[in-house]
Write a protein that holds these residues in place. Structure first.
Motif, PDB file in Angstrom:
ATOM      1  N   GLY A 278       4.560  -2.292   0.518  1.00  0.00           N
ATOM      2  CA  GLY A 278       4.547  -2.052  -0.920  1.00  0.00           C
ATOM      3  C   GLY A 278       3.178  -1.810  -1.513  1.00  0.00           C
ATOM      4  N   LEU A 279       2.120  -1.918  -0.706  1.00  0.00           N
ATOM      5  CA  LEU A 279       0.769  -1.702  -1.222  1.00  0.00           C
ATOM      6  C   LEU A 279       0.512  -0.208  -1.406  1.00  0.00           C
ATOM      7  N   LYS A 280      -0.006   0.157  -2.546  1.00  0.00           N
ATOM      8  CA  LYS A 280      -0.311   1.563  -2.830  1.00  0.00           C
ATOM      9  C   LYS A 280      -1.815   1.816  -2.661  1.00  0.00           C
ATOM     10  N   VAL A 281      -2.118   2.807  -1.841  1.00  0.00           N
ATOM     11  CA  VAL A 281      -3.524   3.105  -1.514  1.00  0.00           C
ATOM     12  C   VAL A 281      -3.831   4.572  -1.797  1.00  0.00           C
ATOM     13  N   ALA A 282      -4.972   4.817  -2.437  1.00  0.00           N
ATOM     14  CA  ALA A 282      -5.445   6.180  -2.668  1.00  0.00           C
ATOM     15  C   ALA A 282      -6.554   6.510  -1.682  1.00  0.00           C
TER      16      ALA A 282
ATOM     17  N   PHE B 184      -1.499   3.931   8.324  1.00  0.00           N
ATOM     18  CA  PHE B 184      -0.552   3.779   7.221  1.00  0.00           C
ATOM     19  C   PHE B 184      -0.521   5.094   6.464  1.00  0.00           C
ATOM     20  N   THR B 185       0.448   5.240   5.622  1.00  0.00           N
ATOM     21  CA  THR B 185       0.566   6.461   4.822  1.00  0.00           C
ATOM     22  C   THR B 185       0.062   6.205   3.408  1.00  0.00           C
ATOM     23  N   PRO B 186      -1.028   6.868   3.001  1.00  0.00           N
ATOM     24  CA  PRO B 186      -1.548   6.659   1.642  1.00  0.00           C
ATOM     25  C   PRO B 186      -0.534   7.094   0.589  1.00  0.00           C
TER      26      PRO B 186
END
Length: 281
Positions: free
Chosen positions: A163-167, A190-192
């Motif tokens: 659930g972590l959102k990364v740019a 992981f998928t950004p």
């Protein structure tokens, strides 16, 4: 009659010799006058003489610079304008890959400052650079998070949280390529949530609350002030970007272009860059 003629010939010869001697003396006097009036500079004084006679810089110098240089170059541009009142510095800040493509397509620009050597090579290979690029800074990554680090992110591995959102930056952009290198070194995949075209756009996603973290340069974290917090990770040492700068072959303002590059490489330029968090090359 023959004796008279001979005497006249001798007299004429003596008169001619006298005139030549006088002319020679006059020539020496002229030389001396020139030395006094136009004082030949001593050895070592030649370096300052051209500066006095040099034409002042004028016009607009357009600098295509990596987005991560925004704050530092904007400040340097103002300093440069103060030193050269006839010059206006205009900047185009984008991802280095987009800037390199624009330059090679003929966009009018005087200077290119890239956030990596790969995109600079695209410009030099296309014969779009005027001379050899000079490295002027280095930069490394941090994980930018919201103040207080609410997700408790301490390493690259923590970016894999559910659930972590990364740019991140797109892979063709220097900060994106550096992020891939660091993640590969850490063995993290992981998928950004988003891939941005420059580092400022990636950081903006965080400051707007659209993501929980962003992989960006430490200089951008510092420039953001209290809006974000930077998290160091050891793999950043394996993903160091070197920044080169060069005047461009088709620069509309060649003199100002070379002068701006020299200013970035000068002591004021180095001071501004290190103050912003850049490393020396």
């Amino acid at each position: 009659m023959g004796t008279v003629r001979a005497g006249r010939a001798v007299s004429a010869a003596l008169l001619a010799a006298a005139l030549i001697a006088l002319a020679g003396c006059g020539s020496d006097d002229d030389k001396d006058d020139k030395k006094v009036g136009g004082a030949t500079p001593p050895v070592g004084a030649g370096a300052s003489a051209p500066a006095a006679d040099a034409k002042p810089l004028k016009g607009t110098v357009t600098v295509f610079a990596a987005a991560s240089l925004t704050e530092t170059f904007t400040a340097l541009g103002k300093q440069f304008e103060s030193a050269h009142p006839g010059v206006t510095v205009k900047f185009n800040y984008l991802g280095s890959s987009a800037l390199a493509a624009s330059i090679n397509q003929g966009a009018p620009a005087d200077v290119f400052a890239s956030a990596d050597e790969k995109n600079m090579k695209l410009v030099t290979d296309a014969k779009s650079a005027d001379g050899r690029p000079a490295a002027f800074a280095k930069n490394t990554l941090q994980i930018a998070v919201a103040p207080g680090n609410p997700k408790n992110i301490k390493s690259l591995a923590d970016l894999k949280q559910d659930g972590l959102k990364v740019a991140q930056c797109a892979p063709q952009v220097p900060c994106g390529a550096a992020a891939k290198t660091a993640l590969d070194a850490a063995g993290v995949k992981f998928t950004p949530s988003t891939l941005e075209q420059d580092v400022k756009a990636a950081l903006t996603k965080l400051t707007l609350g659209e993501v929980d973290a962003a992989l960006v340069y430490r200089t951008d974290v510092k420039a953001a002030g209290a809006k974000v917090v930077g998290v160091d990770f050891p793999e950043s040492a394996q993903a160091v970007n070197t920044y080169p700068i060069v005047p461009l072959a088709k620069a509309p303002n060649t003199d100002a272009a070379k002068a701006f590059v020299a200013y970035v490489l000068s002591e004021p330029g180095r001071t501004a860059l290190t103050t912003a968090g850049f490393q020396t090359p």
